[in-house]
Design an enzyme around this catalytic site. Structure first.
Site, PDB file in Angstrom:
ATOM      1  N   VAL A  72     -28.176  42.882  50.836  1.00 13.53           N
ATOM      2  CA  VAL A  72     -27.364  41.812  49.824  1.00 13.53           C
ATOM      3  C   VAL A  72     -26.327  42.330  49.157  1.00 13.53           C
ATOM      4  O   VAL A  72     -25.246  41.602  48.855  1.00 13.53           O
ATOM      5  CB  VAL A  72     -28.301  41.109  49.078  1.00 13.53           C
ATOM      6  CG1 VAL A  72     -29.319  40.159  49.669  1.00 13.53           C
ATOM      7  CG2 VAL A  72     -29.223  41.880  48.139  1.00 13.53           C
ATOM      8  N   GLU A  73     -26.301  43.634  48.883  1.00 10.27           N
ATOM      9  CA  GLU A  73     -25.174  44.155  48.203  1.00 10.27           C
ATOM     10  C   GLU A  73     -23.909  44.228  49.033  1.00 10.27           C
ATOM     11  O   GLU A  73     -22.942  43.765  48.312  1.00 10.27           O
ATOM     12  CB  GLU A  73     -25.805  45.717  47.678  1.00 10.27           C
ATOM     13  CG  GLU A  73     -26.862  45.619  46.651  1.00 10.27           C
ATOM     14  CD  GLU A  73     -28.244  45.685  47.325  1.00 10.27           C
ATOM     15  OE1 GLU A  73     -28.943  46.165  46.468  1.00 10.27           O
ATOM     16  OE2 GLU A  73     -28.348  45.461  48.578  1.00 10.27           O
ATOM     17  N   LYS A  98     -31.751  35.698  48.093  1.00  8.90           N
ATOM     18  CA  LYS A  98     -32.077  35.473  49.630  1.00  8.90           C
ATOM     19  C   LYS A  98     -33.583  34.917  49.384  1.00  8.90           C
ATOM     20  O   LYS A  98     -34.442  35.473  48.751  1.00  8.90           O
ATOM     21  CB  LYS A  98     -32.486  36.708  50.280  1.00  8.90           C
ATOM     22  CG  LYS A  98     -32.917  36.692  51.624  1.00  8.90           C
ATOM     23  CD  LYS A  98     -32.724  38.177  52.264  1.00  8.90           C
ATOM     24  CE  LYS A  98     -33.344  38.223  53.440  1.00  8.90           C
ATOM     25  NZ  LYS A  98     -33.366  39.666  54.196  1.00  8.90           N
TER      26      LYS A  98
END
Length: 117
Positions: A72-73, A98
């Protein structure tokens, strides 16, 4: 500095560390804040003097539909750089969530902030 915000933007992308998790698109939820000088558009009432947030959402959805990310980063950084480079934001803060990925957890994610160089 003024802020344009886009809240709870639902997008589809392939995201996850295990390879199997990136086989089909998942729904990701974004909260985006774009720093910008809105003084000109406040006076002119013209879309040409601001950032077209509809175009931002369309562009994000387009690029994420073609992309795959493990973290996600990385996804958050991709969105920040896209907004800074393509839309002229002075700063951008992105929160990527998420949802429902782990039992008993509403969502997981990150929030990052970047300044234009």
């Amino acid at each position: 500095m003024d802020t344009i915000f886009l809240e709870q933007v639902k997008v589809q992308t392939k995201l996850g560390v295990p390879d199997w998790e990136r086989l089909i698109p998942q729904t990701i939820i974004l909260d985006i804040e774009i720093g910008y000088d809105l003084s000109k558009s406040c006076k002119s009432d013209s879309i040409n003097d601001t950032i077209d947030y509809g175009a931002v959402v369309t562009r994000i959805r387009e690029t994420l539909s073609l992309s795959s990310f493990k973290l996600v980063e990385s996804l958050a950084e991709h969105i920040c750089q896209l907004i800074l480079s393509e839309f002229g934001g002075l700063s951008v803060k992105v929160r990527v969530a998420k949802p429902g990925i782990l039992p008993g957890l509403k969502a997981l994610g990150v929030s990052i902030e970047r300044l234009a160089k």
